[in-house]
Design an enzyme around this catalytic site. Sequence first.
Site, mmCIF file in Angstrom:
data_model
loop_
_atom_site.group_PDB
_atom_site.id
_atom_site.type_symbol
_atom_site.label_atom_id
_atom_site.label_comp_id
_atom_site.label_asym_id
_atom_site.label_seq_id
_atom_site.Cartn_x
_atom_site.Cartn_y
_atom_site.Cartn_z
ATOM 1 N N GLY A 143 29.123 48.980 67.710
ATOM 2 C CA GLY A 143 29.226 48.462 66.535
ATOM 3 C C GLY A 143 27.853 47.857 65.755
ATOM 4 O O GLY A 143 27.914 47.449 64.633
ATOM 5 N N GLY A 169 33.796 66.986 32.250
ATOM 6 C CA GLY A 169 33.939 65.816 32.934
ATOM 7 C C GLY A 169 32.581 65.312 33.521
ATOM 8 O O GLY A 169 32.091 64.077 33.652
HETATM 9 C C1 HXC Z 1 22.144 44.269 78.483
HETATM 10 C C2 HXC Z 1 20.730 46.328 78.430
HETATM 11 C C3 HXC Z 1 21.682 46.685 77.456
HETATM 12 C C4 HXC Z 1 22.973 46.113 77.089
HETATM 13 C C5 HXC Z 1 20.078 48.158 77.685
HETATM 14 N N1 HXC Z 1 19.958 47.258 78.655
HETATM 15 N N2 HXC Z 1 21.166 48.038 76.890
HETATM 16 N N3 HXC Z 1 21.161 45.061 78.757
HETATM 17 N N4 HXC Z 1 23.014 44.863 77.627
HETATM 18 N N5 HXC Z 1 23.378 46.464 75.912
HETATM 19 C C6 HXC Z 1 18.784 46.850 79.400
HETATM 20 C C7 HXC Z 1 18.658 47.866 80.625
HETATM 21 O O1 HXC Z 1 19.605 47.428 81.588
HETATM 22 C C8 HXC Z 1 17.213 47.943 81.038
HETATM 23 O O2 HXC Z 1 16.870 46.672 81.618
HETATM 24 C C9 HXC Z 1 16.391 47.747 79.802
HETATM 25 O O3 HXC Z 1 17.514 47.355 78.753
HETATM 26 C C10 HXC Z 1 15.948 49.014 79.183
HETATM 27 O O4 HXC Z 1 17.203 50.007 79.152
HETATM 28 P P1 HXC Z 1 16.965 51.372 79.811
HETATM 29 O O5 HXC Z 1 18.417 51.882 79.935
HETATM 30 O O6 HXC Z 1 16.048 51.484 80.810
HETATM 31 O O7 HXC Z 1 16.278 52.237 78.503
HETATM 32 P P2 HXC Z 1 16.616 53.496 77.957
HETATM 33 O O8 HXC Z 1 16.412 54.451 79.180
HETATM 34 O O9 HXC Z 1 15.479 53.566 76.926
HETATM 35 O O10 HXC Z 1 17.770 53.782 77.436
HETATM 36 C C11 HXC Z 1 18.288 52.989 76.057
HETATM 37 C C12 HXC Z 1 19.691 52.927 75.794
HETATM 38 C C13 HXC Z 1 20.473 52.574 77.318
HETATM 39 C C14 HXC Z 1 19.966 54.429 75.309
HETATM 40 C C15 HXC Z 1 19.891 51.950 74.618
HETATM 41 O O11 HXC Z 1 19.743 51.183 77.588
HETATM 42 C C16 HXC Z 1 21.839 52.309 76.781
HETATM 43 O O12 HXC Z 1 22.578 53.144 76.737
HETATM 44 N N6 HXC Z 1 22.446 51.074 76.699
HETATM 45 C C17 HXC Z 1 23.619 50.552 76.765
HETATM 46 C C18 HXC Z 1 24.062 50.812 75.395
HETATM 47 C C19 HXC Z 1 25.448 50.131 75.081
HETATM 48 O O13 HXC Z 1 26.542 50.920 75.528
HETATM 49 N N7 HXC Z 1 25.508 48.971 74.492
HETATM 50 C C20 HXC Z 1 26.687 48.533 74.313
HETATM 51 C C21 HXC Z 1 27.391 49.197 72.871
HETATM 52 S S1 HXC Z 1 28.749 48.476 72.587
HETATM 53 P P3 HXC Z 1 15.644 46.563 82.816
HETATM 54 O O14 HXC Z 1 15.955 45.197 83.362
HETATM 55 O O15 HXC Z 1 16.135 47.659 83.695
HETATM 56 O O16 HXC Z 1 14.349 46.978 81.978
HETATM 57 C C22 HXC Z 1 28.252 47.323 71.299
HETATM 58 C C23 HXC Z 1 29.410 46.593 70.674
HETATM 59 C C24 HXC Z 1 28.757 45.885 69.512
HETATM 60 O O17 HXC Z 1 26.829 47.087 70.971
HETATM 61 C C25 HXC Z 1 29.988 45.433 68.868
HETATM 62 C C26 HXC Z 1 29.751 45.077 67.500
HETATM 63 C C27 HXC Z 1 31.048 44.677 66.556
#
Ligand code: HXC
Length: 520
Positions: free
Chosen positions: A176, A410
């Site tokens: 989101g 149009g």
């Molecule tokens: C907490 C997070 C995080 C998250 C990443 N990290 N996303 N911590 N919450 N959402 C942390 C990881 O644990 C990691 O911590 C560090 O950030 C770097 O992430 P990596 O995965 O190592 O980086 P990378 O390989 O570059 O991948 C990036 C990424 C991936 C593609 C963004 O991290 C990922 O898929 N994250 C989750 C994305 C996701 O599903 N988010 C929620 C979406 S739902 P360390 O300590 O190891 O450095 C949402 C709802 C919003 O957002 C709704 C609004 C209405």
Amino acid sequence: MEEMNDNSKKLEELQEKRATIRKHGGDKRVETQHEKGKLTARERIALLMDEGTFVEFDDFMKTRSVYYGLDKMDLPADGVVTGVGKVNGRKVAVYAQDFTVLGGSLGETHALKISRMQDLALQSGIPCIAMLDSGGARIQEGIDSLDGYGRIFFRNSRSSGIIPQISIILGPTAGGAVYSPAITDFIIMTKKSSTMYITGPAVVKDVLSEEVTHEQLGGGLVHNQRSGVAHFLSSDDDGAIATAKELLSYIPQNFREEAPRTTTRDSAEREDVSLRDVIPSDSNKPYDVKDVITKFVDDGQFFEVHRLFAPNIVVGFARIDGRSIGIIANQAKFMAGVLDINASDKASRFIRFCDCFNIPLLTLVDVPGYMPGTAQEHGGIIRHGAKLLYVYSEASVPKVTLILRKAYGGAYVGMCSKYLGADMVLAYPSAEIAVMGASGAAEIVFAREIKNAEDPAAVRKQRIEEYKEQFSNPYRAAERGSVDDIIDPKDTRMKLARAFDILETKQERCPEKKHGNMPL
Ligand code: HXC
């Protein structure tokens, strides 16, 4: 003496704490960020702001969440750098998410810091620039992160039309989280490092068994070219930030102000004889409308918006006699400049932005009509095409229309014709203003006569010629007052400069209402 020592200790403590915060998520994570070709949040802000003008806010703020060990973690600035500074001498509020701190994820405090910048920007009447680089909702903070997004979206929407909002996507934007940029006025992405999607490749595979990479699903090129979500594509962080700065130069600080007027050595009276030949006399021959635009705007500078999306219409900013204007032009080079769903959406959004922020509109018309066919009809060309009529009619900024060649049916009406609200309509002698092209018209009106003729080809030719003489010119329209003046193309710059000068003080009040119900 003792007191002095105590004070210097306290100062040292402050400096140490601040130095730790300034190290972002630590050297290792900063190195990884650089290896990915990305800058840190503060490096990005430094690139955006005039040197020494940035004032950071709330850098000591921390999450108060205690779940999953968050209370033990050191999360500098809670993963987002916020503050106010100046871009080319003009104030802007900014927030830059810090991927080196828990992936730039958004929790309660992170969201509060962003909301504070949004409130400050709104109350101070200054643009708000977002630099996004985040894994989305901070999973450990649960509902608090989701509510944080709610706060941000609410402010994005409430600020819309009051202050310009620009989103620069410099890393992942997932879930989101994509909807904050989507509500803002412009989205800038980079070729390699930025992505935007509602659900990532893993979920796509799970649910749909589709294999797709991050870039294919929501990379910069995809969103610039196919979805139209993003307006600009830059090669890297530097380029994206430079684009934001250039964009800011064309727009005012808020809806009560005008865009800055610049000085130019390019005389407003400058003639350009080459404009007489730039448009082919054969109305089916293509040409690049940007070659027309760059001949009459100040210093040949055209700042194109949405360049890769719906190329059959061109939109962007330029200046004439130092005044910022928004240009909307049919692009004869692509699909003959026909209006389709994407072109209607692209132009409508741009027109609305200009109208919000007092930027006059120049419409260049060379349009054969709306795109026919089931794909367009079933995709809702009626609904999307209606936006264009709505936004032109609604816009109260000065509106000047220049008909270059075809203005059929149009689509003639839709491209800001006189009775859709243009303040001034000019035409080249090559303009053809009619319900449709001459051959199509002759086929319909004289179908029976042509069919029954001894020599159908000869009759068809004659009827086409007659129709052309009658309607494929700007004179019938000028007789009705639908065209105000037919101009020698070499005088385009001078005529437009005068038109915008005359209309500079235009005031128009729309009927009082809460807001209209625009076709969406
Ligand atoms: C907490 C997070 C995080 C998250 C990443 N990290 N996303 N911590 N919450 N959402 C942390 C990881 O644990 C990691 O911590 C560090 O950030 C770097 O992430 P990596 O995965 O190592 O980086 P990378 O390989 O570059 O991948 C990036 C990424 C991936 C593609 C963004 O991290 C990922 O898929 N994250 C989750 C994305 C996701 O599903 N988010 C929620 C979406 S739902 P360390 O300590 O190891 O450095 C949402 C709802 C919003 O957002 C709704 C609004 C209405």
